[in-house]
Design a protein around this motif. Sequence first.
Motif, PDB file in Angstrom:
ATOM      1  N   ARG A  80       0.874  -1.204   0.067  1.00 55.30           N
ATOM      2  CA  ARG A  80      -0.072   0.063  -0.060  1.00 55.30           C
ATOM      3  C   ARG A  80       0.820   1.123  -0.039  1.00 55.30           C
ATOM      4  NH1 ARG A  80      -2.258  -3.210   4.227  1.00 55.30           N
ATOM      5  NH2 ARG A  80      -4.355  -4.109   3.783  1.00 55.30           N
ATOM      6  N   THR A  81       0.490   2.107  -0.533  1.00 50.99           N
ATOM      7  CA  THR A  81       0.997   3.860  -0.388  1.00 50.99           C
ATOM      8  C   THR A  81      -0.116   4.617   0.296  1.00 50.99           C
ATOM      9  OG1 THR A  81       2.010   3.219  -2.629  1.00 50.99           O
ATOM     10  CG2 THR A  81       1.733   5.685  -1.655  1.00 50.99           C
ATOM     11  N   LEU A  82       0.272   4.630   1.797  1.00 51.76           N
ATOM     12  CA  LEU A  82      -0.497   5.460   2.514  1.00 51.76           C
ATOM     13  C   LEU A  82       0.065   6.857   2.733  1.00 51.76           C
ATOM     14  CD1 LEU A  82      -1.229   3.009   5.320  1.00 51.76           C
ATOM     15  CD2 LEU A  82      -2.585   3.558   3.362  1.00 51.76           C
ATOM     16  N   ALA A  83      -0.681   7.699   2.944  1.00 55.36           N
ATOM     17  CA  ALA A  83      -0.434   9.213   2.961  1.00 55.36           C
ATOM     18  C   ALA A  83      -1.178   9.685   4.527  1.00 55.36           C
ATOM     19  CB  ALA A  83      -1.005  10.156   2.063  1.00 55.36           C
ATOM     20  N   ILE A  84      -0.687  10.864   4.941  1.00 51.61           N
ATOM     21  CA  ILE A  84      -1.087  11.253   6.201  1.00 51.61           C
ATOM     22  C   ILE A  84      -2.471  11.942   6.228  1.00 51.61           C
ATOM     23  CG2 ILE A  84      -0.866  13.369   7.664  1.00 51.61           C
ATOM     24  CD1 ILE A  84       1.402  11.163   8.067  1.00 51.61           C
ATOM     25  N   ALA A  85      -3.063  12.372   5.014  1.00 51.69           N
ATOM     26  CA  ALA A  85      -4.381  12.527   4.547  1.00 51.69           C
ATOM     27  C   ALA A  85      -5.385  11.509   4.932  1.00 51.69           C
ATOM     28  CB  ALA A  85      -4.591  13.384   3.517  1.00 51.69           C
ATOM     29  N   ASP A  86      -5.004  10.214   4.780  1.00 51.52           N
ATOM     30  CA  ASP A  86      -5.678   9.035   4.834  1.00 51.52           C
ATOM     31  C   ASP A  86      -6.150   8.910   5.963  1.00 51.52           C
ATOM     32  OD1 ASP A  86      -5.325   8.672   2.074  1.00 51.52           O
ATOM     33  OD2 ASP A  86      -3.766   7.361   2.539  1.00 51.52           O
ATOM     34  N   ALA A  87      -5.456   9.389   7.151  1.00 52.00           N
ATOM     35  CA  ALA A  87      -6.053   9.288   8.502  1.00 52.00           C
ATOM     36  C   ALA A  87      -7.290  10.084   8.726  1.00 52.00           C
ATOM     37  CB  ALA A  87      -5.008   9.687   9.454  1.00 52.00           C
ATOM     38  N   GLY A  88      -7.480  11.149   8.109  1.00 52.39           N
ATOM     39  CA  GLY A  88      -8.722  11.931   8.341  1.00 52.39           C
ATOM     40  C   GLY A  88      -9.645  11.259   7.452  1.00 52.39           C
ATOM     41  N   ARG A  89      -9.523  10.526   6.561  1.00 49.22           N
ATOM     42  CA  ARG A  89     -10.556   9.721   5.806  1.00 49.22           C
ATOM     43  C   ARG A  89     -11.450   8.911   6.727  1.00 49.22           C
ATOM     44  NH1 ARG A  89      -8.170   7.627   0.614  1.00 49.22           N
ATOM     45  NH2 ARG A  89     -10.138   6.518   0.231  1.00 49.22           N
ATOM     46  N   ILE A  90     -10.830   8.370   7.779  1.00 52.91           N
ATOM     47  CA  ILE A  90     -11.315   7.566   8.660  1.00 52.91           C
ATOM     48  C   ILE A  90     -11.225   7.938  10.116  1.00 52.91           C
ATOM     49  CG2 ILE A  90     -10.870   5.719   7.036  1.00 52.91           C
ATOM     50  CD1 ILE A  90      -8.292   5.041   9.099  1.00 52.91           C
ATOM     51  N   ARG A  91     -11.155   9.205  10.252  1.00 48.35           N
ATOM     52  CA  ARG A  91     -10.991   9.693  11.561  1.00 48.35           C
ATOM     53  C   ARG A  91     -12.333   9.596  12.587  1.00 48.35           C
ATOM     54  NH1 ARG A  91     -11.332  15.243   9.264  1.00 48.35           N
ATOM     55  NH2 ARG A  91     -13.469  15.962   9.408  1.00 48.35           N
ATOM     56  N   ASP A  92     -13.490   9.364  11.960  1.00 47.09           N
ATOM     57  CA  ASP A  92     -14.586   9.024  12.725  1.00 47.09           C
ATOM     58  C   ASP A  92     -15.007   7.413  12.807  1.00 47.09           C
ATOM     59  OD1 ASP A  92     -15.082  11.702  13.222  1.00 47.09           O
ATOM     60  OD2 ASP A  92     -16.445  11.837  11.451  1.00 47.09           O
ATOM     61  N   ARG A  93     -13.950   6.591  12.657  1.00 46.16           N
ATOM     62  CA  ARG A  93     -14.266   5.270  12.542  1.00 46.16           C
ATOM     63  C   ARG A  93     -13.788   4.616  13.798  1.00 46.16           C
ATOM     64  NH1 ARG A  93     -11.717   1.236   8.040  1.00 46.16           N
ATOM     65  NH2 ARG A  93     -13.116   2.612   6.576  1.00 46.16           N
ATOM     66  N   PRO A  94     -14.663   4.021  14.687  1.00 49.30           N
ATOM     67  CA  PRO A  94     -13.995   3.281  15.925  1.00 49.30           C
ATOM     68  C   PRO A  94     -12.779   2.235  15.698  1.00 49.30           C
ATOM     69  CG  PRO A  94     -16.127   2.443  15.357  1.00 49.30           C
ATOM     70  CD  PRO A  94     -15.928   3.562  14.400  1.00 49.30           C
ATOM     71  N   ILE A  95     -12.024   2.695  16.272  1.00 48.31           N
ATOM     72  CA  ILE A  95     -10.621   1.600  16.248  1.00 48.31           C
ATOM     73  C   ILE A  95     -10.373   1.081  17.289  1.00 48.31           C
ATOM     74  CG2 ILE A  95      -8.086   1.605  15.334  1.00 48.31           C
ATOM     75  CD1 ILE A  95     -10.142   2.309  13.248  1.00 48.31           C
ATOM     76  N   PRO A  96     -10.237  -0.068  17.601  1.00 46.09           N
ATOM     77  CA  PRO A  96     -10.083  -0.939  18.931  1.00 46.09           C
ATOM     78  C   PRO A  96      -8.537  -0.712  19.309  1.00 46.09           C
ATOM     79  CG  PRO A  96     -11.511  -2.166  17.567  1.00 46.09           C
ATOM     80  CD  PRO A  96     -10.999  -1.156  16.707  1.00 46.09           C
ATOM     81  N   GLN A  97      -8.423  -0.449  20.583  1.00 50.40           N
ATOM     82  CA  GLN A  97      -6.917  -0.519  21.232  1.00 50.40           C
ATOM     83  C   GLN A  97      -6.348   0.941  20.514  1.00 50.40           C
ATOM     84  OE1 GLN A  97      -7.482  -3.493  19.532  1.00 50.40           O
ATOM     85  NE2 GLN A  97      -8.230  -4.392  21.195  1.00 50.40           N
ATOM     86  N   LEU A  98      -6.984   1.823  19.919  1.00 48.52           N
ATOM     87  CA  LEU A  98      -6.412   3.214  19.650  1.00 48.52           C
ATOM     88  C   LEU A  98      -6.056   3.830  20.890  1.00 48.52           C
ATOM     89  CD1 LEU A  98      -5.413   5.080  17.422  1.00 48.52           C
ATOM     90  CD2 LEU A  98      -7.582   6.111  17.396  1.00 48.52           C
ATOM     91  N   ASP A  99      -6.844   3.838  21.993  1.00 49.72           N
ATOM     92  CA  ASP A  99      -6.694   4.804  23.211  1.00 49.72           C
ATOM     93  C   ASP A  99      -5.379   4.202  23.806  1.00 49.72           C
ATOM     94  OD1 ASP A  99      -8.766   6.106  22.518  1.00 49.72           O
ATOM     95  OD2 ASP A  99     -10.404   5.031  23.926  1.00 49.72           O
ATOM     96  N   LEU A 100      -5.204   2.785  23.853  1.00 49.15           N
ATOM     97  CA  LEU A 100      -3.920   2.339  24.559  1.00 49.15           C
ATOM     98  C   LEU A 100      -2.658   2.638  23.834  1.00 49.15           C
ATOM     99  CD1 LEU A 100      -2.902   0.216  26.487  1.00 49.15           C
ATOM    100  CD2 LEU A 100      -3.295  -1.353  24.790  1.00 49.15           C
ATOM    101  N   VAL A 101      -2.628   2.784  22.461  1.00 50.92           N
ATOM    102  CA  VAL A 101      -1.563   3.155  21.711  1.00 50.92           C
ATOM    103  C   VAL A 101      -1.363   4.676  21.698  1.00 50.92           C
ATOM    104  CG1 VAL A 101      -0.355   3.380  19.536  1.00 50.92           C
ATOM    105  CG2 VAL A 101      -1.853   1.350  20.059  1.00 50.92           C
TER     106      VAL A 101
END
Length: 706
Positions: A80-101
Amino acid sequence: MRAEIRREYLPPGRPRQLAVVLPNVKLPSANPLRAHDRPTTRKPVPEWVRKLPPPRPHDDPLLFPKQVDGQLGLFPPPRRTLAIADAGRIRDRPIPQLDLVGTQLAGIARERNVGGAWLNLTKSLARLALAAREPGHRQVLPQTLDDLPSMSPTIAEALRRAGLLADARHKIVPAGRADHGSCTRCLAWANDRRKVCTACRQFARSHPGSGGCERCQSVQPLAGGLCRFCTVLQAQTATDIDGIALEGGAQLWFGAGFAPKLRTVDARYPPRTRRKGRFVAKKRLVKAAARAARPVSAHLVDPAQTALFETPARDWTRLGKSDLPTPTHEAEAVMAEFARYIRSRGWNPDHQRSSTRTLRILVSWLGVRAPIREIDIQAVALLSSNHTGARVTDFLRRRELLDAEDKISADLLRARDIAAALPDSYAAAAHTWIDVLTGQGSRPSRSIAPTTIYNYVSFAAPILQGFSAQGIDDPRQVTKEIIEAALEPLKRPHARSVHTGLRSLFRALRREGLVFRDPARTISLSIARHAPVPLPTDRLKGILDNAPDVRSQLVIALVAIHALMPVAITALHLDDLDRTRGRLRIRRKNRPDHIVYLDETTLELATSWTAERFRRWPRTPNPHLLINRETAVNGDTPVSRMIFRTSLKGTGLQAGKLRQDRILDEARDGADPVRLMRVFGISAITAMKYVAAAHPATIRPDPITP
């Protein structure tokens, strides 16, 4: 500046102001241009803006689409070729263990003394790394971090501290061998250089010869017209619980150790031999799903519904195990409690499947909100030998879920049947007679034993039928002469029994006002009374040692030593035995209890039987002293009188003869009837009979005795 002058609404943020920069001259402090109390005019929001839909949450489904948990990928994911802007595309998606990281990244930020911009950037990269995980996996693969645009080591360190970084994996297909390993017959890939896999070779050995497959038309060894590939595919999708069946297609699979196994039919097996394969578990799941999809029974008993009339036992003969509806949650709880009840009693659950099967049928159809009738339990238990109801009845009685039926004696039912077969006039009189004997007459009276009632009715019924054949259609027409004529051709013992029954009949009819006089009252018959006879000593020798078990020895001791009657022995309760004082209480109906003082031999046998009773049935609810494997689970049911035949089997003796011999032996020691009454609890007439038999020379018969 124009908005400031016109007092218009200013957007958020500070207005821009130009400043002159002079060398070595410090700029003055910046103050807001607005410094007055005049309110600011605010432009209204246009109506078309209000009608706009709310902004959608930022969750692009095209980026890291949702996968099925546990789904194995056929091919490795591409780079894959990811970019910083891709994080904004899924910023409202619930990601498990994100608070722990994020907590670990905050700790790293404090260690490195960096600001909030660095922390926001690393959290966005961590969001991308966690969202790129394999479906159903908790940890992130190290090769996934190579897809991040930057700061991969930092994200790896945060994941490692959080326990979310997986170990590195080796490549499945080594370089240089990626073009080998597919079977030419079943197309399974095993990462080897074989053209035909081992499973297909074994299939060919079991099915020699080749032909065209009916499904894929390929020329291969066949079993039932199908090649191994199509045979495995049909077996895999025959029970389609996962929805993977393909119409006109085929599913490829891995070979070698990952290949699906297929147990083929060999000539060594006889025809129609049942064999278990690896698809049995799937068939069980399908059956379980089918059972769960059945509706709840429409015949559940509602306790709030009042019964309009009494209904007979339901007909359970047309029910099968596959026809059971889905049980309710309450019924499932009762079934689980019954399983615990079986284990608590120390019974083997495999031996109680017939009881479990009976209870499952009842609670599935009737529910457990209302008590279950005992007559229905008995009806289900009669379906086959694989259904039993004794333990079910006892369990439901303990849970207060049993609607017990009134116990009716078999002798009383037979007496009623005999009375119903008489002519009409005598049938009504016979039923009235039975009512009086059972204490149900117009005036209260003491009931007698059902066996005695049956004997009375059975002896009197033929005489009453003879009266009807002679034209005497009413009991009021029977006279003393008619009864004497009927008794004259009979033998004396039988005539005595018939006379006793007729006296009881006419006494009851006169008491109820159906006849004016008792014609059998003044009739007397001379009978021969048999005196008790002692048993030979050689027949009594070794009778206790030849008993089959401890229970039989105790029964023989109670009869031969203490002269207890069989009906009294079967009615003994465990609480009646006082081993500390060596006493045994005999319960007598309508009479005071009789206390028996046990000798040393009987007390030792009673102690041994009590220990064996507790060892074999430690949690039995039956309170009786003598029990067996049937009565141990049947509430308070006593053992039958067959126990005396079993105990005395092979001796040729009867319990009554042993009792007579013991009382007669005691009467020989002294001609005191009072002593016999105290020791054995017998009546005065019985005691005088034994004293007269033991001392015939000193005891003369009473001249006025009938």
